[in-house]
Design a protein around this motif. Structure first.
Motif, PDB file in Angstrom:
ATOM      1  N   THR A  35       0.793  -1.229   0.000  1.00 46.10           N
ATOM      2  CA  THR A  35       0.000   0.000   0.000  1.00 46.10           C
ATOM      3  C   THR A  35       0.826   1.279   0.000  1.00 46.10           C
ATOM      4  O   THR A  35       0.271   2.365  -0.161  1.00 46.10           O
ATOM      5  CB  THR A  35      -0.932   0.001   1.215  1.00 46.10           C
ATOM      6  N   CYS A  36       2.144   1.166   0.185  1.00 46.17           N
ATOM      7  CA  CYS A  36       3.063   2.302   0.022  1.00 46.17           C
ATOM      8  C   CYS A  36       4.211   1.817  -0.859  1.00 46.17           C
ATOM      9  O   CYS A  36       5.365   1.768  -0.460  1.00 46.17           O
ATOM     10  CB  CYS A  36       3.587   2.806   1.369  1.00 46.17           C
ATOM     11  N   LYS A  37       3.885   1.460  -2.055  1.00 51.44           N
ATOM     12  CA  LYS A  37       4.777   0.728  -2.954  1.00 51.44           C
ATOM     13  C   LYS A  37       6.118   1.423  -3.185  1.00 51.44           C
ATOM     14  O   LYS A  37       6.184   2.639  -3.367  1.00 51.44           O
ATOM     15  CB  LYS A  37       4.075   0.531  -4.306  1.00 51.44           C
ATOM     16  N   MET A  38       7.168   0.621  -3.183  1.00 50.05           N
ATOM     17  CA  MET A  38       8.504   1.101  -3.515  1.00 50.05           C
ATOM     18  C   MET A  38       8.684   1.146  -5.033  1.00 50.05           C
ATOM     19  O   MET A  38       8.337   0.193  -5.731  1.00 50.05           O
ATOM     20  CB  MET A  38       9.550   0.172  -2.891  1.00 50.05           C
ATOM     21  N   GLY A  39       9.246   2.243  -5.516  1.00 53.11           N
ATOM     22  CA  GLY A  39       9.511   2.373  -6.940  1.00 53.11           C
ATOM     23  C   GLY A  39      10.101   3.733  -7.241  1.00 53.11           C
ATOM     24  O   GLY A  39      10.063   4.651  -6.417  1.00 53.11           O
ATOM     25  N   PRO A  40      10.639   3.920  -8.439  1.00 49.26           N
ATOM     26  CA  PRO A  40      11.238   5.213  -8.803  1.00 49.26           C
ATOM     27  C   PRO A  40      10.173   6.287  -9.004  1.00 49.26           C
ATOM     28  O   PRO A  40       8.991   5.990  -9.159  1.00 49.26           O
ATOM     29  CB  PRO A  40      11.964   4.895 -10.112  1.00 49.26           C
ATOM     30  N   ARG A  41      10.606   7.542  -9.029  1.00 45.86           N
ATOM     31  CA  ARG A  41       9.670   8.659  -9.231  1.00 45.86           C
ATOM     32  C   ARG A  41       8.906   8.514 -10.541  1.00 45.86           C
ATOM     33  O   ARG A  41       7.782   8.987 -10.685  1.00 45.86           O
ATOM     34  CB  ARG A  41      10.437   9.987  -9.238  1.00 45.86           C
ATOM     35  N   SER A  42       9.521   7.861 -11.521  1.00 39.49           N
ATOM     36  CA  SER A  42       8.876   7.693 -12.822  1.00 39.49           C
ATOM     37  C   SER A  42       7.726   6.690 -12.785  1.00 39.49           C
ATOM     38  O   SER A  42       6.949   6.610 -13.735  1.00 39.49           O
ATOM     39  CB  SER A  42       9.918   7.238 -13.854  1.00 39.49           C
ATOM     40  N   ASP A  43       7.608   5.926 -11.699  1.00 38.11           N
ATOM     41  CA  ASP A  43       6.545   4.931 -11.555  1.00 38.11           C
ATOM     42  C   ASP A  43       5.323   5.601 -10.935  1.00 38.11           C
ATOM     43  O   ASP A  43       5.356   5.989  -9.761  1.00 38.11           O
ATOM     44  CB  ASP A  43       7.034   3.780 -10.683  1.00 38.11           C
ATOM     45  N   PRO A  44       4.225   5.761 -11.673  1.00 37.45           N
ATOM     46  CA  PRO A  44       3.048   6.464 -11.126  1.00 37.45           C
ATOM     47  C   PRO A  44       2.361   5.701 -10.006  1.00 37.45           C
ATOM     48  O   PRO A  44       1.510   6.273  -9.309  1.00 37.45           O
ATOM     49  CB  PRO A  44       2.129   6.589 -12.348  1.00 37.45           C
ATOM     50  N   SER A  45       2.723   4.438  -9.778  1.00 37.08           N
ATOM     51  CA  SER A  45       2.112   3.657  -8.701  1.00 37.08           C
ATOM     52  C   SER A  45       2.967   3.622  -7.439  1.00 37.08           C
ATOM     53  O   SER A  45       2.597   2.983  -6.452  1.00 37.08           O
ATOM     54  CB  SER A  45       1.844   2.223  -9.166  1.00 37.08           C
ATOM     55  N   ALA A  46       4.130   4.306  -7.453  1.00 39.14           N
ATOM     56  CA  ALA A  46       5.073   4.244  -6.330  1.00 39.14           C
ATOM     57  C   ALA A  46       4.830   5.354  -5.319  1.00 39.14           C
ATOM     58  O   ALA A  46       4.458   6.486  -5.677  1.00 39.14           O
ATOM     59  CB  ALA A  46       6.501   4.307  -6.846  1.00 39.14           C
ATOM     60  N   VAL A  47       5.086   5.038  -4.063  1.00 37.82           N
ATOM     61  CA  VAL A  47       4.949   5.998  -2.956  1.00 37.82           C
ATOM     62  C   VAL A  47       6.313   6.334  -2.360  1.00 37.82           C
ATOM     63  O   VAL A  47       6.556   7.467  -1.956  1.00 37.82           O
ATOM     64  CB  VAL A  47       4.015   5.427  -1.865  1.00 37.82           C
ATOM     65  N   VAL A  48       7.212   5.339  -2.291  1.00 41.56           N
ATOM     66  CA  VAL A  48       8.545   5.564  -1.715  1.00 41.56           C
ATOM     67  C   VAL A  48       9.611   5.143  -2.713  1.00 41.56           C
ATOM     68  O   VAL A  48       9.365   4.337  -3.618  1.00 41.56           O
ATOM     69  CB  VAL A  48       8.733   4.775  -0.394  1.00 41.56           C
ATOM     70  N   ASP A  49      10.822   5.673  -2.538  1.00 39.32           N
ATOM     71  CA  ASP A  49      11.930   5.308  -3.410  1.00 39.32           C
ATOM     72  C   ASP A  49      12.645   4.077  -2.860  1.00 39.32           C
ATOM     73  O   ASP A  49      12.207   3.464  -1.881  1.00 39.32           O
ATOM     74  CB  ASP A  49      12.885   6.490  -3.621  1.00 39.32           C
ATOM     75  N   ARG A  50      13.764   3.712  -3.438  1.00 37.27           N
ATOM     76  CA  ARG A  50      14.436   2.472  -3.034  1.00 37.27           C
ATOM     77  C   ARG A  50      15.066   2.571  -1.654  1.00 37.27           C
ATOM     78  O   ARG A  50      15.458   1.553  -1.072  1.00 37.27           O
ATOM     79  CB  ARG A  50      15.484   2.071  -4.070  1.00 37.27           C
ATOM     80  N   TYR A  51      15.189   3.775  -1.132  1.00 38.31           N
ATOM     81  CA  TYR A  51      15.628   3.948   0.250  1.00 38.31           C
ATOM     82  C   TYR A  51      14.426   4.128   1.191  1.00 38.31           C
ATOM     83  O   TYR A  51      14.592   4.463   2.348  1.00 38.31           O
ATOM     84  CB  TYR A  51      16.567   5.151   0.363  1.00 38.31           C
ATOM     85  N   LEU A  52      13.251   3.932   0.638  1.00 40.65           N
ATOM     86  CA  LEU A  52      11.957   3.998   1.346  1.00 40.65           C
ATOM     87  C   LEU A  52      11.634   5.398   1.844  1.00 40.65           C
ATOM     88  O   LEU A  52      10.868   5.577   2.799  1.00 40.65           O
ATOM     89  CB  LEU A  52      11.912   2.967   2.486  1.00 40.65           C
TER      90      LEU A  52
END
Length: 630
Positions: free
Chosen positions: A554-571
């Motif tokens: 529900t707070c998906k990890m992913g890059p800024r370019s991912d419209p479904s992401a909430v946090v980056d790889r460092y969370l």
């Protein structure tokens, strides 16, 4: 603090003995448990209630599987002051007893959430919804779960790493090993390089072996499955589950990471029954500055504020972490505006919700020689003996010790299971009532049963759901949970394929010699189908859906370019400074196995990331440690 069991009066109603948990014997035994197991082993140094704003380096919200690890690792730096806030109470002794897991759900240490009614799941459950247990206690869900230590498949993490460098299995394996104190030499020797033996979290087999679990393992072997260490290099086969237990007692993250150090580290402050209502965010800088919370066990219920000089870390789990972000103005802008919440950052918080669903209804009826039952007096005596020895049947979880990972024909990737089998002891007489409402209604410890539910668990779900804030009471009300189980028909077909594999067990010598028979009594909502047909099982899956409570995403990890992401790889939360989410909610895709071990790993990894970040950015460090007095 005293443990308070589930209040069954609203469920029992007029028919006081129609459900197992409504019987006089059950009520007497629960009263006995409260008397002997209701107190806590936690003995934290008492801290006075704050009178004004407090200031810390780090504030960790939620003392669950991730939060306890973070609080331990960050407070290793003596110059860092860490505040750990937990909405629930201290961990009670009843949670230590593996076989008492049945009594923890819907008690005062469970958030006791329920899903919203949906067309394809939970239709014959109470309120046409499924109960979702979540730990509201020190240790979080690691204090109320069924203790299985399973990391998932290496491919799961390699898939994460496609968009999130640093999260491949090769890179996260050291963090699994860092926590682990595996006390089963056969496992450590049999999977060289995969296990740790010096960590805080004890992992081992239960000291007591349930005889029916051995029969189940023999049957899986008969139909062609080999023995595996699911945390090693083979992932399809049968196993005896290793558990987060130590000498017959549960090892929650509270027991492993907090209890041993809580009174020795003056830089770690722990507040229980501290309900966080908001992350404080500077609207101009979009930087988290602290939290607002209420002490629910205090006569002073006015909001308290704690400030963070470095970071706020939200580790409240896959339901409460997104809830807190939404309350703080981080989430879908339109959803926030509907509730009158000022939007600070537009992110898909609460989306990508998924889980490992399963079903009840494929039940083994045991013979006289294999059923394990006990009178009220015997259960009391066994409980008192457990207090002395931690070595009898209560030090295990009955047939849950046996398991198998299966790859159905619907999964094309070799050695990549899509079904995990768990086995639950049950009361055959009440199998309909238990299928309709299993949560909190089991009347016996897991050690005692006269039937076994064969539970095929879908571990590679394609369906995705979402959660939203409760419009009636966004702050204190339960969020609205829409799991969308079986939105993708592939998920239904996979569980049916798993059932067909499990049906082979009934043709084995192990089953026949021990009088194991299929309980061929159709469940009420599916009587229009021929029993044991694919249509019958599809109906059962939809009507009597269950879960093993592995909510993620529900707070998906992913890059800024991912419209479904909430946090980056460092969370770190996209677009908001000094704020991270560290728990199972960040998983882009669920692991193919139980989620407690991966959540602990996530916290271990990010703890190191945080330490390295502040080391690199310490003025004047010149390559040396500058951890403020460490």
């Amino acid at each position: 603090m005293t443990w308070i069991p589930q209040d069954v009066s609203s469920i029992c109603g007029q028919n006081s003995t129609s459900l197992p948990a409504c019987s006089p014997a059950y009520l007497a035994f629960v009263s006995f448990i409260v008397q002997y197991f209701g107190k806590s082993n936690d003995n934290y140094v008492a801290r006075s209630d704050p009178k004004g704003p407090e200031e810390y380096d780090f504030i960790v919200v939620g003392a669950g599987s991730a939060g306890c690890v973070l609080a331990n690792r960050l407070s290793e730096i003596t110059g860092w002051k860490v505040l750990l806030l937990e909405a629930g109470p201290q961990e009670p002794l009843v949670a230590d007893v593996p076989s008492f897991g049945t009594f923890l759900r819907s008690s005062n240490i469970d958030w006791a959430y329920r899903t919203q009614p949906e067309k394809k799941s939970c239709r014959s459950k109470r309120g046409r919804s499924c109960g979702w247990a979540r730990g509201k206690v020190m240790g979080g869900s690691s204090s109320i779960n069924y203790l299985m230590y399973i990391r998932g498949h290496p491919r799961d993490y390699d898939d994460w790493a496609v968009d999130n460098p640093g999260w491949s299995y090769r890179e996260v394996l050291p963090y699994f090993k860092k926590s682990e104190n595996n006390r089963s030499p056969e496992i450590v020797r049999g999977s060289p390089g995969y296990h740790g033996t010096k960590g805080e979290l004890t992992v081992e087999w239960f000291p007591y072996t349930d005889p029916n679990s051995e029969i189940l393992i023999r049957a899986w072997k008969e139909i062609g499955y080999g023995k595996i260490d699911a945390n090693g290099n083979r992932h399809v086969g049968y196993l005896r589950y290793q558990t987060t237990s130590k000498d017959g007692q549960r090892q929650s993250t509270n027991a492993a990471f907090i209890r041993p150090i809580a009174n020795d580290r003056s830089n770690l402050v722990i507040r229980t029954q501290a309900y966080v209502t908001k992350v404080l965010i500077d609207r101009r800088t979009k930087k988290a500055t602290g939290v607002e919370y209420v002490l629910t066990n205090s006569s002073d219920t006015s909001p308290k504020r704690a400030l963070a000089k470095k970071e706020v870390i939200v580790s409240a789990g896959a339901i409460n972490s997104p809830k807190l972000l939404l309350l703080s103005g981080i989430g879908p802008t339109e959803d926030l505006r509907e509730l009158g919440i000022d939007a600070i950052q537009d992110l898909p918080v609460g989306r990508n919700l998924h889980d490992h669903p399963r079903m009840d209804g494929l039940t083994i009826k045991l013979s006289e020689k294999t059923r394990i039952l006990a009178s009220l007096d015997q259960m009391k005596n066994d409980s008192l003996e457990y207090l002395k020895t931690q070595r009898n049947a209560l030090s295990a979880m009955g047939v849950l010790s046996a398991g198998c990972f299966v790859k159905t024909d619907l999964e094309r990737i070799p050695d990549y299971p899509d079904i995990q089998f768990t086995f639950d002891g049950t009361n055959v007489k009440d199998h309909v009532a238990m299928a309709e409402e299993a949560e909190g209604l089991a009347a016996l410890p897991l050690a005692y049963y006269d039937g076994i539910n064969i539970s095929p668990v879908l571990i590679g779900p394609r369906s995705r759901g979402y959660l939203k804030l409760n419009g009636t009471d966004a702050t204190w009300g339960a969020p609205l949970l829409h799991p969308n189980y079986f939105g993708d028909d592939h998920d239904l077909r996979t569980i049916v394929a798993g059932i067909r594999e499990a049906r082979k067990l009934f043709g084995t010598r192990a089953f026949k010699e021990n009088g194991y028979t299929l309980l061929a009594e159709p469940l009420p909502s599916c009587r229009q189908h021929r029993f044991d047909s694919d249509g019958y099982w599809r109906c059962v899956i939809i009507e009597y859906t269950n879960t093993i409570y592995h909510f993620v995403g529900t707070c998906k990890m992913g890059p800024r370019s991912d419209p479904s992401a909430v946090v980056d790889r460092y969370l770190r939360v996209h677009g908001v400074g000094s704020l991270r989410v560290v728990d199972a909610s960040i998983m882009p895709k669920i692991t193919r196995g139980n989620t407690n071990a991966p959540t602990i790993m996530i916290a271990e990894k990010i703890s190191d990331d945080i330490k390295h970040y502040y080391h690199r950015h310490c003025p004047g460090a010149r390559g040396k440690l500058c951890f403020f007095g460490s």
